[in-house]
Structure formats: C-alpha cells, structure tokens
Design an enzyme around this catalytic site. Structure first.
Site, PDB file in Angstrom:
ATOM      1  N   CYS A   1       0.708  -1.060  -0.332  1.00  0.00           N
ATOM      2  CA  CYS A   1       0.198   0.138   0.260  1.00  0.00           C
ATOM      3  C   CYS A   1       0.584   1.285  -0.247  1.00  0.00           C
ATOM      4  O   CYS A   1       1.865   1.202  -0.466  1.00  0.00           O
ATOM      5  CB  CYS A   1      -1.215  -0.193   1.083  1.00  0.00           C
ATOM      6  SG  CYS A   1      -0.539  -0.208   2.686  1.00  0.00           S
TER       7      CYS A   1
ATOM      8  N   HIS B   1      34.934  -2.478  23.756  1.00  0.00           N
ATOM      9  CA  HIS B   1      33.773  -2.683  23.066  1.00  0.00           C
ATOM     10  C   HIS B   1      33.203  -2.856  21.521  1.00  0.00           C
ATOM     11  O   HIS B   1      34.092  -2.624  21.074  1.00  0.00           O
ATOM     12  CB  HIS B   1      33.116  -1.444  23.583  1.00  0.00           C
ATOM     13  CG  HIS B   1      31.697  -1.169  22.750  1.00  0.00           C
ATOM     14  ND1 HIS B   1      30.599  -0.979  22.119  1.00  0.00           N
ATOM     15  CD2 HIS B   1      30.580  -0.550  24.290  1.00  0.00           C
ATOM     16  CE1 HIS B   1      29.510  -1.140  22.366  1.00  0.00           C
ATOM     17  NE2 HIS B   1      29.344  -0.500  23.296  1.00  0.00           N
TER      18      HIS B   1
END
Length: 646
Positions: A26, A548
C-alpha cells in the site's frame, strides 16, 4: 539507499521466498501473506534501518517502510520471484490459515491496497476541478473541464474493472475472464436495460437491473465465486480443452448470476452498511465524529480500517458524497501535530530528526513513520493525538463536512472535501487545525520519557575516587596487550562519533578475525555488562581499559555473546573473558568493529598505538606513557546506564 540490498534483507527476514504466499503493498507497507509467520525474524527486521516497524494484522505480516515502499517492492521483484509467482498468488488466494474477521480484513486490504495511489491522484484532481468550477475558474461545460474530469472520474466509473483485477489476483482467478465479467456489468447494451420499460428476464427468470459503475461489493463477490468455480472446472476438464472451455463456462454462468444474485445482494449490503453509519452521524454528528477522529489511527494499527474503505467508496458511488470519511482526517492531522510536538520537545538529536521527517510525511497522509516511529513508542504523544483527533473529529462531524472523491486524508487531498458552495469545508479546516494544535500542545505539556542521547551514557567518565585509592609516586608506563585478533582500525575511523572523537579516551579499534576477547593484562574486572557486549578491566598498576564489541550491539540483549567473568574477578593476561559469534552479529546487521579504549587517558602523558595493520591475541597493542608528576590518587571510570549503550 540501496533498495536491492534492503529487499534481500527483507526477503530473508520473512523466512525466504519459500515462506511467502503473496506480496502486495500500500502507501507505506509491504503486506506479506506468509505460510508460517513463526519463520519470520521480526526482531531482525525491526533492527534494519530501512524498516520503520513490523506488524501482524488481519492475517498479514506487514513490514512498514514509509514513502519508499514502491521502490522496495520493485527491488523485491528484481531479487526474487515472489511478485511474479502465480502459484503463490493462488496459494494465497486460498487463505486456508486465515479465518474469521482476520480473513475478511486480509481480503479487503489485498484488494484495495494496490489502488490507493491512483485513487488518491484521481481524487485530488477531481477535488481541484470542483474548486475551479465553484470559483468560476473553469466552466463545467467546457471541453477542458470535461477532459480533465473524465481523467479523474474514469477510475471511479470503471472501478469494477480494477477491482476485478485485484480480486482475481488475490484468489488466483483468471484476470482476463474477471475483466470480461466486470465489463459485462458496464457494457452499454446491458446498462440500457436498467431503464427499460419492459421487464428484464433471463430464460424467464426476473432480473433486477441496477447501475454497477463505481460499485464495490458486487464485483468482489462475483470474482471470488468465479475463482472457486474456475478451480473446480480446471480439475475436471481435460487439459486439451480446458483453456477455452473453462472461460466459456465461467462467462455463461457468472454474468447472469452476477446480474440476478450477486449484484443486487452486494448493492443492498453496501447501502445497508452505509445507511447504518450515516444514521449514526445523523443521530449525533458530534459524537460520531469524535469517536471516528479518536479511533481512526487505532483502526489503522490493527488493520481494521480496511473494513470502512468500501463503505467510503460506496457512499461516493451511490450518493455522490461521503460524510463519514472526513472525521478520519482529524486523526491524521492529530498524529502529525503530536509528532511535531515531539520534535519541538525532545533533546535527543536522532529523535528530533526522525520526528521532523515523520511530521512532513504525515502532513501528506503517510502517518506510519509518525505513529510507529515516534508517537506510539513514546505513548503519551500518541494519547495526545487521540485526544486531538477526538476534538477535531467532533468539529468536522458537527460541520457536516463531506468527501466528494476518494483519497488518503492529507494536505494534498483537502480539495476532495470541497463540494458545491464549499459547504462544510470551513469546518474541516477548523477541525484539522484544532486536532493538529491540540495534539502538538498536549504533547509538549504532557511530555514523554525523552530517550537519552547515545552519547555513550554507557560510559560516563566521572572522576570519583576509587574506594581504595592506589598511591603512586609516579604514574608508570604500562602496556595493553591486544584482547583480540584482527585488523587494526584507527579510532577516528570507528562509525560512532563518541568513540571517534576520543570522548571516552584514546585507544585503537580492531575489526575481529575471531570471536574471542582475552584479558589485556593482569588485573581486576571492574565492569561486566549484563548484555555481555562490553567489559572493563583495571591493571594492577591502575591502567583502565574498556573493550566494546561492535556498534549498537547492546540491542542484541546478550544474544550471540558468552561471558566468562563477573565484576570483581581477578584475571591474568591472556585469560579468556568473552566469546561472540561474529557471523551472527553481522547477519543481524551490526558492525563488529571493537574499540579498545584507555578510559583514564588523562592520567598518562600519551597513549600510543603499537600495531599499524594486523594484531593477534597477546601482542602489544597500546603503550600508556607514564607521567613524571608527584604521588597521586588513581581515579576509576564509572561505567553506567548500559540501556543507552551502543
């Protein structure tokens, strides 16, 4: 944006081609019909930057893309056979796994979604022509007006033909036979019977003639039955003749049956539903408008708004106008105002940018980015939008505003609400203005939990002294051994501004070649994140190092990581601390580049990288150059708020 790359990721995320029955789109969503929804990886899709949200509604698996959904849909057609596969369309048409109300919504959305774009364009043109006619800019009898009005009105007049195509595709019927049946309802020789003085019969059976131009329900029912009958015939007719015998049977049976049964039944049902809703607005236009204005976006979220689309179209076809749809416009502008309120209030740069772009899209009727990306996740702005929509809907309902053409509510489609004399149009403007302003102001006043910047609150370098200060006459030089193997990357090249700007300290980064993190020296684990994606260790000499793994990997919630440490553990150089699955992390869409940071950089004269290109576990990676200052107290970085870590 690389649409083909995004298309491949979406196809993989929904479980691959073999898991897809059919796909339509859509204005903002890819609407998949899947064989098994459990095979789709919703979490993975939602993490994709090209995907706004993922919803399961009305039996469909909906991937919300935004304004670029046509490009993504086209790209899926290039990288897969999903769109062209007629077999899958037939399988989808059966909808065996969908039952009840969900199946109804799935059918309606699949039939109408492909038409929304051209329907909106035709509606805008029709509205503009009405404005030009009302203000005397174009004479309604002029050839220019007639040609342009014909271009706008052709979609609505021949709507049964278009619906025949989308319905046949949904149920796996022959599209050309479906078009022929729809054409029979509009052919002049048959439509002329509608006004005939003599009774119309078919082999003596009375036929109730009606006008089927612009109608919705009759052709949908007819093509659904046709598709079932076609499958029945094809299973029983020999292959050598079924290609022309089956269409013959379908035409002979379905055209009369539609005129005698499905047509009148569909018209009566459509008119009946419309009459009920119109009666609600006649009873109290203020209350009915408020309820629709408040609830429209809720209907959209659950996909049930598709149930009202045929009613809107039917009203315009039968009465030339619709008084129900205008109130829904208030809901669109309410969420737009709420999104703008978020943009004005938030201090989060990413959210401010997202809310700004979502506001612009919502102004033109595309509310998914605003709802799914901004107001709904923050909760209170969405509630503010409901309140604003209720007020605006009440004003519009009370004003008696009418829609004279179809189109998604938005700034460009406002002309479709301007009818003869402009009656009710001023009420529409007042309603959408009120809904916009009320929602914006309420959002600003009520506020929301503003997401903290990812400015790596994960690592807040407070200079709080450690519980047991370690005194050194001189800060000695110290060496950081590489905690992982891989390719060395300059910190400035890390795709994260906080690391790249050395906001958390100096260091280096490594693109890992294997998923192992070892201790960079003998020392103590000061932080072991619950999400397992990062850790911090302090050496016996006071050197503090943060490792990290990857960017934004906190969002994996510990998946693909295995930790072997706890805070306070003593570790020796080279001891295994953490393992992670490089391939799975990358498949999930995350970078695995791993910064190794000296978080107490200012306690040293300088931090010098020692490896220019590649490094292996245990090799010297960084040299912390000692100071010549007097005795001082070692300070430790406090690492907190992992919720907002990268």
């Amino acid at each position: 944006m690389d649409f083909e790359k995004l298309a491949k990721e979406i196809v993989a995320g929904v479980g691959g081609e073999k898991n897809v029955n059919s796909l339509v789109h859509c204005a903002t969503r890819l609407r998949f019909s899947l064989k098994d929804n459990t095979k789709a990886d919703t979490a993975l899709l939602e993490k994709n930057p090209g995907v706004i949200a993922v919803k399961e509604s009305g039996g469909q698996y909906q991937v919300v893309i935004g304004n670029t959904v046509p490009e993504v849909y086209e790209a899926i057609g290039k990288v897969s056979t999903i769109i062209d596969s007629s077999d899958r369309e037939r399988e989808a048409g059966e909808s065996k796994s969908k039952k009840g109300f969900g199946a109804v919504i799935d059918v309606i959305s699949s039939i109408f979604a492909p038409l929304l774009g051209v329907m909106a364009g035709a509606g805008i043109l029709k509205g503009l022509l009405l404005i030009c006619s009302n203000f005397g800019w174009l004479e309604a009898k002029s050839s220019t007006y007639i040609i342009l009005f014909g271009a706008a009105d052709s979609l609505f007049y021949f709507l049964p033909l278009l619906l025949a195509v989308t319905t046949a595709r949904k149920f796996g019927g022959n599209i050309f036979v479906a078009l022929t049946i729809a054409g029979a309802l509009l052919i002049p020789s048959i439509t002329a019977l509608n006004g005939a003085e003599s009774a119309v019969t078919f082999f003596g059976i009375p036929v109730v003639m009606m006008s089927y131009s612009s109608t919705v329900i009759p052709i949908i029912i007819a093509i659904i039955v046709m598709s079932k009958l076609e499958k029945f015939c094809n299973r029983r007719i020999h292959e050598s003749v079924k290609n022309f015998i089956t269409p013959l049977i379908l035409l002979v049976i379905m055209v009369p049956l539609t005129l005698m049964v499905f047509g009148p039944f569909g018209v009566y049902v459509g008119n009946g539903i419309a009459d009920i809703l119109i009666a609600a607005f006649l009873f109290s236009p203020l209350i009915a408008g408020a309820l629709l204005g408040a609830g429209w976006q809720l209907f959209v979220i659950f996909g049930v708004h598709w149930g009202l689309v045929p009613v809107f179209i039917n009203n315009i076809a039968v009465y030339g106008r619709d008084g129900i749809k205008p109130a829904a416009t208030a809901s669109v502008f309410a969420q737009t105002g709420a999104s703008l309120g978020v943009m004005l209030k938030t201090k989060n740069k990413k959210l401010k940018t997202l809310a700004g772009s979502a506001t612009l899209s919502a102004l033109f009727g595309i509310t998914e980015p605003a709802v799914y990306g901004v107001t709904l996740p923050l909760k209170r702005p969405f509630i503010a939008g409901i309140i604003g929509g209720a007020v605006g809907g009440a004003i519009i309902g009370q004003a008696g505003t009418q829609a004279f053409a179809s189109g998604a509510p938005g700034l460009l489609t406002l002309p479709i609400f301007y009818g003869p004399g402009g009656q009710g149009f001023s009420g529409l403007i007042m309603g959408i203005t009120a809904s916009f302003l009320i929602s914006m102001v309420l959002t600003y006043i009520l506020g929301f939990e503003d997401p903290v910047e990812e400015e790596k609150q994960e690592v807040v370098a407070t200079t709080a002294a450690s519980p047991a200060p370690i005194h050194h006459p001189v800060r000695a030089s110290d060496t950081v051994l590489s905690p992982l193997s891989g390719t060395v990357v300059a910190l400035s090249d890390v795709p994260d501004p906080a690391f790249a700007a050395e906001a958390m300290g100096k260091g280096i980064a490594v693109e890992p070649a294997e998923g192992r993190i070892v201790a960079p020296f003998a020392g103590t684990v000061t932080v072991a994140f619950k999400k397992k994606h990062a850790l911090a260790v302090v050496s016996d000499q006071g050197l503090e190092v943060l490792v990290h793994v990857g960017m934004d990997t906190v969002k994996l919630d510990g998946e693909h990581f295995t930790s072997y440490i706890q805070e306070g553990d003593r570790v020796s150089a080279g001891q295994l601390l953490l393992e992670f699955d490089i391939a799975r992390i990358r498949e999930a869409g995350y970078s695995t580049i791993t910064p190794v940071i000296v978080t107490n950089t200012f306690d040293y004269s300088d931090i010098i990288p020692l490896q220019p290109t590649v490094v292996t576990h245990g090799e010297p990676l960084l040299e912390a150059i000692g100071t010549e200052s007097n005795t001082e107290s070692t300070t430790h970085t406090v690492i907190s708020n992992p919720k907002y870590s990268t």
